[in-house]
Enzyme design. Structure first.
Site, short mmCIF file in Angstrom:
data_model
loop_
_atom_site.label_atom_id
_atom_site.label_comp_id
_atom_site.label_asym_id
_atom_site.label_seq_id
_atom_site.Cartn_x
_atom_site.Cartn_y
_atom_site.Cartn_z
N GLY A 71 0.81 -1.21 0.00
CA GLY A 71 0.00 0.00 0.00
C GLY A 71 0.84 1.26 0.00
O GLY A 71 0.54 2.24 -0.70
N THR A 72 1.90 1.25 0.77
CA THR A 72 2.75 2.44 0.87
C THR A 72 3.36 2.79 -0.48
O THR A 72 3.34 3.94 -0.92
CB THR A 72 3.87 2.22 1.92
N GLN A 179 -8.02 0.02 2.97
CA GLN A 179 -8.96 -0.48 3.97
C GLN A 179 -10.31 -0.88 3.38
O GLN A 179 -11.20 -1.32 4.11
CB GLN A 179 -9.14 0.54 5.10
N SER A 199 -3.40 -3.15 -0.70
CA SER A 199 -2.29 -3.85 -0.06
C SER A 199 -2.70 -5.28 0.27
O SER A 199 -3.74 -5.50 0.91
CB SER A 199 -1.90 -3.12 1.23
N HIS A 201 -1.65 -7.58 2.37
CA HIS A 201 -1.75 -8.11 3.74
C HIS A 201 -2.95 -7.58 4.52
O HIS A 201 -3.20 -8.02 5.64
CB HIS A 201 -0.44 -7.90 4.51
N THR A 237 12.40 -7.09 -10.35
CA THR A 237 11.89 -8.44 -10.59
C THR A 237 10.64 -8.67 -9.75
O THR A 237 10.60 -8.36 -8.57
CB THR A 237 12.97 -9.49 -10.27
N CYS A 326 0.94 1.70 12.81
CA CYS A 326 2.16 2.43 12.49
C CYS A 326 2.49 3.42 13.59
O CYS A 326 3.60 3.91 13.69
CB CYS A 326 1.98 3.18 11.17
C1 LIG Z 1 -1.91 -0.46 5.86
C2 LIG Z 1 -2.25 0.76 5.09
C3 LIG Z 1 -1.36 1.30 4.16
C4 LIG Z 1 0.03 0.76 3.96
O1 LIG Z 1 0.04 -0.49 3.33
P1 LIG Z 1 1.38 -1.39 3.44
O2 LIG Z 1 1.12 -2.51 2.50
O3 LIG Z 1 1.44 -1.84 4.87
O4 LIG Z 1 2.52 -0.54 3.05
C5 LIG Z 1 -1.76 2.42 3.44
N1 LIG Z 1 -2.97 2.95 3.62
C6 LIG Z 1 -3.86 2.46 4.50
C7 LIG Z 1 -5.20 3.10 4.64
C8 LIG Z 1 -3.53 1.34 5.27
O5 LIG Z 1 -4.42 0.87 6.14
#
Ligand SMILES: *Cc1c(COP(=O)(O)O)cnc(C)c1O
Length: 380
Positions: A71-72, A179, A199, A201, A237, A326
Site C-alpha cells: 500500500g505504501t 482499507q 495492499s 496483507h 523483478t 504504524c
Molecule cells: C496499511 C495501510 C497502508 C500501507 O500499506 P502497506 O502494505 O502496509 O505498506 C496504506 N494505507 C492504509 C489506509 C492502510 O491501512
C-alpha cells in the site's frame, strides 16, 4: 488462554488457500518472469493470470493493474507519479487530514520540492464535504488523494462524487482503498477514479505485495527506475509468490465477500451494541454510524488510557489497537481522531476493534464478557 485477534486493520493472516497456491512459486516454479525459457514463461503466465483476476475483481482491464510492494508504495507511486508528470502544468495537491501516513508524508515530502497542498477539513465523522473539495480546487491543482475508507475509524468517503468533481476540473483522482480491500465492493468504473491503491496483507494475502490500478491514459511517471518490468512502469523483478497470492486473495473475495460481510457486520454490531449500551463503560463511537466498513469499531472509553487498555486486553489474550499500528508506541494523539474533533485526551482514550473473516461469535462473546474488567482496570 483464549487468543482473540481483533486487529485486522493492522494486518490479516494469509489465508491457507492463498498460501497453498503460493508455495510452489518459492521453489519448483522459481523462474524469472523476464526470462524467455520455459522456467520464465511459467512464472510469467502465473503473474499475468493473477493480473487478470485482480482486474476482474476491480472491474478494470488487466493492462491497468500494476503490482507493487504494498500500500505504501502504491500511494507513493500514484501521488508522486502524477506530480512528477504534471509538474509543469501545476503544483497543487489536495488531500484530507485523515489519510494514512503513506499519503500524508508523501504530500509533505513533495512540498519540500516545490509542490503545494491543501488539506481539506472533515466533519465529526471523518467525512470530506464535496463542496469543500470543489472550493479547494485551484487552476494549478493536478492531483487529489482521498482515501476510500479510514483505517482507524472505518468511515467511507463519497469517492464517486469527489472523483466527478475532480474530473470536472481536470484533476487526477487517487484513492487509497487499502482499507476497502476485502471489506467493500471496489468497482473502479463505478467509482470513476483514476488511481486506486491496495495492499495484500490487509485482505488475507501476504505482506510485501500491493496493487496500483492506473486508469488507461492517466498522466503518470514511474517512480522506481531500472528494468522494464510492469510494462516499463515499475522496475524490479516481480514478487511472483506474492503476486500469485494476491491474485488468489482477490479471487476468494469475489466468491466470499458478500457472505463474509453480512457475518462480520453482525458480529461487529453485536460488539458495538454491547459496548455502547453498557453505561459503566462510558463509551462513545468514533467514526460514522453507518458509512463505515463493516469490520471496524473505534470507541472512546472516557477516562481510560488506551495504551494501558491495550495491555489489559492483551492480558486477556485479546489483540486490539490504540491507534493505527504504524503509530503504536508513539506519544502523539491520533491525527485522525484529532481531525474529527476529539481532544488529545479523548484520542488517548480510544480503542480500535477490527474484525475479520476468522472472527467467531464465541470470540465476540468472550470480549463482551471481559470488557468491563478490562476497562475498569484501565481507569485506575
Ligand atoms: C496499511 C495501510 C497502508 C500501507 O500499506 P502497506 O502494505 O502496509 O505498506 C496504506 N494505507 C492504509 C489506509 C492502510 O491501512
Amino acid at each position: 488462554m483464549k487468543k482473540v485477534y481483533l486487529d485486522y486493520n493492522a494486518t490479516t493472516p494469509t489465508d491457507r488457500r492463498v498460501l497453498e497456491i503460493m508455495l510452489p512459486y518459492f521453489s519448483e516454479k522459481f523462474g524469472n518472469p523476464s526470462s524467455v525459457h520455459a522456467f520464465g514463461r511459467e512464472t510469467r503466465e502465473a503473474v499475468e493470470n493473477a493480473r487478470k483476476v485482480v482486474a476482474q475483481c476491480l472491474n478494470a482491464d488487466p493492462e491497468e493493474i500494476f503490482f507493487t510492494s504494498g500500500g505504501t508504495e502504491s500511494d507513493n507511486f500514484a501521488i508522486r507519479g502524477v506530480a512528477y508528470r504534471l509538474k509543469d502544468k501545476g503544483k497543487h495537491i489536495i488531500t484530507s487530514p485523515i489519510e494514512h501516513s503513506a499519503v500524508l508524508k508523501t504530500v509533505y515530502d513533495l512540498a519540500d520540492f516545490g509542490f503545494e497542498f491543501t488539506v481539506l477539513p472533515v466533519d465529526q465523522y471523518g467525512l470530506v464535504d464535496p463542496d469543500e473539495f470543489r472550493k479547494a480546487i485551484r487552476r494549478d491543482t493536478i492531483v487529489a488523494s482521498i482515501m476510500f475508507a479510514n483505517n482507524e475509524i472505518g468511515t467511507i468517503q463519497p469517492i464517486k462524487e469527489l472523483a466527478e468533481i475532480a474530473h470536472e476540473h481536470g484533476v487526477v483522482f487517487h484513492t487509497d482503498a487499502v482499507q476497502g480491500g476485502g471489506k467493500a465492493k471496489l468497482d473502479v468504473q463505478e467509482l470513476g477514479i483514476d488511481l486506486l491503491s491496495l495492499s495484500g496483507h490487509k485482505f488475507y494475502a501476504p505482506k510485501g505485495v500491493g496493487i496500483l490500478y492506473i486508469k488507461k491514459g492517466t498522466p503518470i511517471n514511474k517512480i522506481q527506475t531500472g528494468g522494464s518490468h510492469e510494462r516499463n512502469m515499475r522496475a524490479g523483478t516481480e514478487n511472483v509468490p506474492g503476486i500469485v497470492g494476491i491474485g488468489e486473495a482477490c479471487r476468494l473475495i469475489m466468491e466470499e465477500l458478500d457472505e463474509q460481510n453480512v457475518r462480520i457486520k453482525n458480529l461487529r454490531d453485536k460488539l458495538q451494541e454491547a459496548i455502547l449500551s453498557n453505561e459503566a463503560l462510558k463509551a462513545k463511537l468514533n467514526g460514522h454510524p453507518t458509512k463505515r466498513v463493516v469490520n471496524t469499531l473505534n470507541v472512546l472509553f472516557e477516562g481510560i488510557d488506551a495504551g494501558d487498555a491495550v495491555l489489559e486486553f492483551d492480558k486477556k489474550g485479546i489483540g486490539v489497537s490504540a491507534a493505527s499500528a504504524c503509530k503504536a508506541g508513539s506519544r502523539t494523539p491520533s491525527h485522525v481522531l484529532m481531525a474529527i474533533g476529539r481532544t488529545p485526551e479523548e484520542a488517548y482514550s480510544s480503542i480500535r476493534f477490527s474484525l475479520g473473516k476468522y472472527t467467531t461469535e464465541d470470540e465476540i462473546d468472550y470480549v463482551i464478557s471481559v470488557i468491563e474488567d478490562v476497562i475498569s482496570a484501565s481507569r485506575k
